[in-house]
Write a protein that holds these residues in place. Structure first.
Motif, PDB file in Angstrom:
ATOM      1  N   VAL A  88       0.870  -1.178   0.000  1.00 41.14           N
ATOM      2  CA  VAL A  88       0.000   0.000   0.000  1.00 41.14           C
ATOM      3  C   VAL A  88       0.906   1.227   0.000  1.00 41.14           C
ATOM      4  O   VAL A  88       1.709   1.411   0.914  1.00 41.14           O
ATOM      5  N   ILE A 120      -2.956   0.639  -4.462  1.00 38.51           N
ATOM      6  CA  ILE A 120      -2.996  -0.767  -4.052  1.00 38.51           C
ATOM      7  C   ILE A 120      -3.156  -1.592  -5.325  1.00 38.51           C
ATOM      8  O   ILE A 120      -4.198  -1.540  -5.979  1.00 38.51           O
ATOM      9  N   ILE A 150      -3.874   6.778  -2.827  1.00 39.03           N
ATOM     10  CA  ILE A 150      -3.440   5.516  -2.237  1.00 39.03           C
ATOM     11  C   ILE A 150      -3.438   4.450  -3.321  1.00 39.03           C
ATOM     12  O   ILE A 150      -4.465   4.180  -3.942  1.00 39.03           O
TER      13      ILE A 150
END
Length: 197
Positions: free
Chosen positions: A112, A129, A127
């Protein structure tokens, strides 16, 4: 990877549950998010904030208490979790991890990464991911985050957009409001926003 989304509160702020590698990550739990999150997680491991505005962090503390999992918030936005000039009744929350700019975490093989793009707020981040990017209020479909709020900075937003324009890969963007888009699609509008900030 499986992604669930539900718009929360008056501002229809997208709360995401990202399930990958048998782990659930909760991104931006806004107003009234707790019940939906509790009904849709099986192995929650972390709460992640893209930035500190009240409509993205409202349920932080309640979920920390109920799920007993850590909260990750960009360090430069931590002060926004304690009070809101717009929403005096914001439930205050305190992150377990104050995320440094562009810091990456490894949750037993699930990476992450917080990509720092200030302007909307000092700590505003996307973010990353896997093949998904959760852009908070930095980038929307054919739009960008506002820069006329307290702690917003148009100059920083312009620089962030210049850096965003140089990202060499394409991934799906899941914004804080509205529907999905892609890096490549939004890069074509970057010059327009830079010129008009």
């Amino acid at each position: 990877m499986h992604i669930k989304v539900k718009p929360m509160g008056d501002y229809q702020t997208n709360c995401y549950i990202v399930s990958v590698g048998g782990k659930d990550f909760i991104i931006d739990p806004g107003m009234g998010a707790t019940q939906w999150v509790m009904q849709n997680v099986t192995n929650p491991v972390a709460i992640l904030n893209t930035h500190g505005h009240f409509d993205h962090v409202w349920s932080n503390a309640e979920l920390q208490e109920k799920l007993k999992i850590p909260l990750y918030t960009p360090k430069a936005d931590v002060m926004l979790l304690q009070e809101s000039s717009w929403m005096p009744d914001l439930p205050p929350s305190k992150p377990d991890v104050e995320v440094e700019a562009n810091q990456e975490f490894d949750f037993d093989g699930v990476k992450v990464k917080f990509l720092h793009f200030p302007g909307h707020t000092p700590g505003c981040s996307m973010i990353e991911i896997g093949d998904a990017i959760f852009s908070g209020d930095f980038i929307f479909e054919r739009s960008i985050g506002r820069t006329d709020f307290p702690y917003s900075e148009p100059k920083e937003m312009r620089e962030s957009l210049r850096r965003f324009k140089e990202i060499p890969y394409d991934k799906t963007i899941y914004p804080g409001h509205g529907g999905t888009t892609t890096i490549k699609q939004e890069q074509q509008y970057s010059d327009y926003w830079i010129a008009n900030l």
